[in-house]
Design a protein around this motif. Structure first.
Motif, PDB file in Angstrom:
ATOM      1  N   MET A  40      44.200  56.047  34.646  1.00 44.42           N
ATOM      2  CA  MET A  40      43.302  56.772  35.551  1.00 44.42           C
ATOM      3  C   MET A  40      44.124  57.735  36.409  1.00 44.42           C
ATOM      4  N   PRO A  41      43.777  59.031  36.469  1.00 43.37           N
ATOM      5  CA  PRO A  41      44.552  60.018  37.232  1.00 43.37           C
ATOM      6  C   PRO A  41      44.687  59.628  38.710  1.00 43.37           C
ATOM      7  N   GLU A  42      45.827  60.023  39.305  1.00 46.54           N
ATOM      8  CA  GLU A  42      46.095  59.687  40.698  1.00 46.54           C
ATOM      9  C   GLU A  42      45.042  60.283  41.634  1.00 46.54           C
ATOM     10  N   SER A  43      44.612  61.525  41.327  1.00 41.90           N
ATOM     11  CA  SER A  43      43.617  62.181  42.181  1.00 41.90           C
ATOM     12  C   SER A  43      42.284  61.420  42.153  1.00 41.90           C
ATOM     13  N   THR A  44      41.926  60.916  40.970  1.00 44.95           N
ATOM     14  CA  THR A  44      40.689  60.142  40.844  1.00 44.95           C
ATOM     15  C   THR A  44      40.780  58.842  41.632  1.00 44.95           C
ATOM     16  N   LEU A  45      41.933  58.186  41.549  1.00 42.56           N
ATOM     17  CA  LEU A  45      42.128  56.951  42.306  1.00 42.56           C
ATOM     18  C   LEU A  45      42.049  57.205  43.803  1.00 42.56           C
ATOM     19  N   GLY A  46      42.551  58.352  44.245  1.00 44.44           N
ATOM     20  CA  GLY A  46      42.491  58.685  45.663  1.00 44.44           C
ATOM     21  C   GLY A  46      41.058  58.833  46.144  1.00 44.44           C
TER      22      GLY A  46
ATOM     23  N   GLY B 294      43.776  49.791  40.345  1.00 41.75           N
ATOM     24  CA  GLY B 294      43.217  50.841  39.504  1.00 41.75           C
ATOM     25  C   GLY B 294      44.007  51.059  38.226  1.00 41.75           C
ATOM     26  N   GLU B 295      45.301  50.731  38.259  1.00 42.13           N
ATOM     27  CA  GLU B 295      46.139  50.877  37.069  1.00 42.13           C
ATOM     28  C   GLU B 295      45.774  49.882  35.975  1.00 42.13           C
ATOM     29  N   LEU B 296      45.028  48.851  36.331  1.00 42.38           N
ATOM     30  CA  LEU B 296      44.656  47.821  35.354  1.00 42.38           C
ATOM     31  C   LEU B 296      43.416  48.190  34.551  1.00 42.38           C
ATOM     32  N   GLY B 297      42.801  49.319  34.883  1.00 38.80           N
ATOM     33  CA  GLY B 297      41.620  49.750  34.143  1.00 38.80           C
ATOM     34  C   GLY B 297      40.363  49.709  34.982  1.00 38.80           C
ATOM     35  N   ALA B 298      39.335  50.411  34.517  1.00 38.57           N
ATOM     36  CA  ALA B 298      38.091  50.544  35.275  1.00 38.57           C
ATOM     37  C   ALA B 298      37.393  49.205  35.480  1.00 38.57           C
ATOM     38  N   ALA B 299      37.379  48.356  34.450  1.00 46.92           N
ATOM     39  CA  ALA B 299      36.685  47.071  34.551  1.00 46.92           C
ATOM     40  C   ALA B 299      37.341  46.175  35.595  1.00 46.92           C
ATOM     41  N   ARG B 300      38.674  46.085  35.553  1.00 47.68           N
ATOM     42  CA  ARG B 300      39.384  45.255  36.526  1.00 47.68           C
ATOM     43  C   ARG B 300      39.226  45.809  37.940  1.00 47.68           C
ATOM     44  N   LEU B 301      39.198  47.129  38.054  1.00 41.38           N
ATOM     45  CA  LEU B 301      39.023  47.737  39.369  1.00 41.38           C
ATOM     46  C   LEU B 301      37.635  47.417  39.925  1.00 41.38           C
ATOM     47  N   ALA B 302      36.627  47.464  39.076  1.00 43.09           N
ATOM     48  CA  ALA B 302      35.266  47.139  39.506  1.00 43.09           C
ATOM     49  C   ALA B 302      35.186  45.688  39.973  1.00 43.09           C
TER      50      ALA B 302
ATOM     51  N   THR C  16      29.400  27.832  42.451  1.00 36.14           N
ATOM     52  CA  THR C  16      28.705  28.792  41.596  1.00 36.14           C
ATOM     53  C   THR C  16      29.428  30.132  41.574  1.00 36.14           C
ATOM     54  N   GLY C  17      29.835  30.613  42.755  1.00 41.83           N
ATOM     55  CA  GLY C  17      30.558  31.880  42.823  1.00 41.83           C
ATOM     56  C   GLY C  17      31.872  31.827  42.081  1.00 41.83           C
ATOM     57  N   ALA C  18      32.613  30.713  42.234  1.00 43.32           N
ATOM     58  CA  ALA C  18      33.901  30.577  41.567  1.00 43.32           C
ATOM     59  C   ALA C  18      33.751  30.524  40.054  1.00 43.32           C
ATOM     60  N   VAL C  19      32.790  29.751  39.563  1.00 41.24           N
ATOM     61  CA  VAL C  19      32.609  29.604  38.118  1.00 41.24           C
ATOM     62  C   VAL C  19      32.122  30.904  37.477  1.00 41.24           C
ATOM     63  N   LEU C  20      31.091  31.512  38.051  1.00 44.53           N
ATOM     64  CA  LEU C  20      30.547  32.738  37.464  1.00 44.53           C
ATOM     65  C   LEU C  20      31.573  33.862  37.455  1.00 44.53           C
ATOM     66  N   PHE C  21      32.254  34.048  38.575  1.00 46.36           N
ATOM     67  CA  PHE C  21      33.236  35.123  38.647  1.00 46.36           C
ATOM     68  C   PHE C  21      34.451  34.801  37.779  1.00 46.36           C
ATOM     69  N   GLY C  22      34.817  33.515  37.711  1.00 47.36           N
ATOM     70  CA  GLY C  22      35.919  33.120  36.850  1.00 47.36           C
ATOM     71  C   GLY C  22      35.631  33.394  35.383  1.00 47.36           C
ATOM     72  N   LEU C  23      34.409  33.148  34.947  1.00 46.82           N
ATOM     73  CA  LEU C  23      34.039  33.415  33.568  1.00 46.82           C
ATOM     74  C   LEU C  23      34.106  34.909  33.255  1.00 46.82           C
ATOM     75  N   VAL C  24      33.692  35.729  34.209  1.00 49.56           N
ATOM     76  CA  VAL C  24      33.776  37.182  34.017  1.00 49.56           C
ATOM     77  C   VAL C  24      35.223  37.612  33.874  1.00 49.56           C
ATOM     78  N   LEU C  25      36.097  37.081  34.723  1.00 47.95           N
ATOM     79  CA  LEU C  25      37.512  37.448  34.654  1.00 47.95           C
ATOM     80  C   LEU C  25      38.151  36.991  33.347  1.00 47.95           C
ATOM     81  N   LEU C  26      37.819  35.763  32.911  1.00 47.24           N
ATOM     82  CA  LEU C  26      38.381  35.268  31.651  1.00 47.24           C
ATOM     83  C   LEU C  26      37.877  36.078  30.464  1.00 47.24           C
ATOM     84  N   TRP C  27      36.664  36.573  30.533  1.00 46.57           N
ATOM     85  CA  TRP C  27      36.107  37.394  29.474  1.00 46.57           C
ATOM     86  C   TRP C  27      36.839  38.721  29.367  1.00 46.57           C
ATOM     87  N   LEU C  28      37.317  39.219  30.526  1.00 43.64           N
ATOM     88  CA  LEU C  28      38.013  40.506  30.541  1.00 43.64           C
ATOM     89  C   LEU C  28      39.458  40.395  30.082  1.00 43.64           C
ATOM     90  N   VAL C  29      40.017  39.195  30.114  1.00 44.56           N
ATOM     91  CA  VAL C  29      41.424  39.021  29.723  1.00 44.56           C
ATOM     92  C   VAL C  29      41.595  39.294  28.229  1.00 44.56           C
TER      93      VAL C  29
END
Length: 227
Positions: free
Chosen positions: A1-7, A121-129, A214-227
C-alpha cells in the motif's frame, strides 16, 4: 500500500478514534438505560474479548518474530504499576487525583494506535481493517471505564484530551517516521496496554463473561481465517 495512501487512511483512522472518544459518553448513557445497564457491560466486555484475541493471535506472534515480546510483558507491568498508583490516589469520588493519571494512560494508548498504523498497513488491507475494528471497539470500552468512574470530568475536558491523543500519534508517525526497531517497541507497548486494560476492566465488566468470551472467539476465528 503506497505511503501517501497510508497517511490519508491514518488521518481518517485518527478522526474515527477522536469521534469515538468525543461521542462515547452519549453512547454509554444510552446503553445504561437498556436492561438496567446489562447492555452497557456486555458492550464493554465484548470489546475486551476482541482486544485479547488481537493481542494473542496478531501482535504477540509479530513481536516474537522481532524479539520484542518481552517488552510487551514489561509494558504490561508498567501499566499495572501506574494503575496501582492511580488507585492509591483515588479518594472514591469524581474529583480525586487519580483521574489525570488514568487519562494519561488512555491518551498514550490512543497515540500508540495511530503511531503504529503504518506498520499494520504493511500487512495488507484485510489485516489493517481488523486492526481498525479492534482498536475502535476497545477504545469505546476503555473510554467507558473512565467515564463510569469520572463521568463529570470525562464528559467535560477528558474526552477532548483523548481525541487529541489520536492526532498526536498520527502526527508523530507522519513527521518523525519511527525506525523499524522503535516500531517494534511501540507495538510491544500497545500490546501491554491492551492486555492490562482488557483483563482489568472489560473482563470484569460482565458478571458471566459471556460477552467477553463471544468477542474473543468470534474475532479469533476471523484472525485465524486470515492467516
Amino acid at each position: 500500500m503506497p505511503e501517501s495512501t497510508l497517511g490519508i487512511l491514518n488521518f481518517l483512522f485518527a478522526s474515527l478514534l477522536a469521534a469515538a472518544h468525543i461521542l462515547g459518553p452519549k453512547l454509554y448513557n444510552h446503553l445504561r438505560t437498556l436492561e438496567s445497564g446489562t447492555a452497557e457491560a456486555a458492550f464493554t466486555s465484548f470489546g475486551g474479548g476482541i482486544a485479547i484475541a488481537y493481542v494473542f493471535l496478531e501482535l504477540i506472534p509479530e513481536l516474537s518474530a522481532g524479539h520484542h515480546h518481552a517488552l510487551a510483558f514489561v509494558a504490561f507491568l508498567l501499566v499495572l504499576c501506574m494503575e496501582r498508583i492511580a488507585a492509591g490516589k483515588s479518594g472514591g469520588n469524581e474529583d480525586d487525583a487519580s483521574y489525570p493519571l488514568r487519562l494519561m494512560l488512555i491518551f498514550l494508548y490512543t497515540a500508540l494506535t495511530t503511531a503504529t498504523f503504518h506498520k499494520h498497513g504493511e500487512l495488507g488491507a484485510a489485516r489493517l481493517a481488523i486492526f481498525v475494528v479492534a482498536v475502535l471497539l476497545h477504545t469505546l470500552g476503555s473510554g467507558h471505564a473512565l467515564h463510569h468512574s469520572h463521568a463529570k470530568a470525562h464528559s467535560g475536558y477528558g474526552r477532548f484530551v483523548l481525541a487529541a491523543g489520536a492526532f498526536a500519534g498520527g502526527g508523530f508517525a507522519l513527521y518523525w517516521p519511527p525506525e523499524e526497531e522503535l516500531i517494534g517497541v511501540l507495538i510491544a507497548a500497545l500490546a501491554g496496554f491492551l492486555l492490562r486494560a482488557a483483563f482489568s476492566k472489560e473482563l470484569a465488566a460482565a458478571e458471566d463473561s459471556r460477552a467477553f468470551f463471544t468477542g474473543a472467539v468470534l474475532f479469533g476465528l476471523v484472525l485465524l481465517w486470515l492467516v
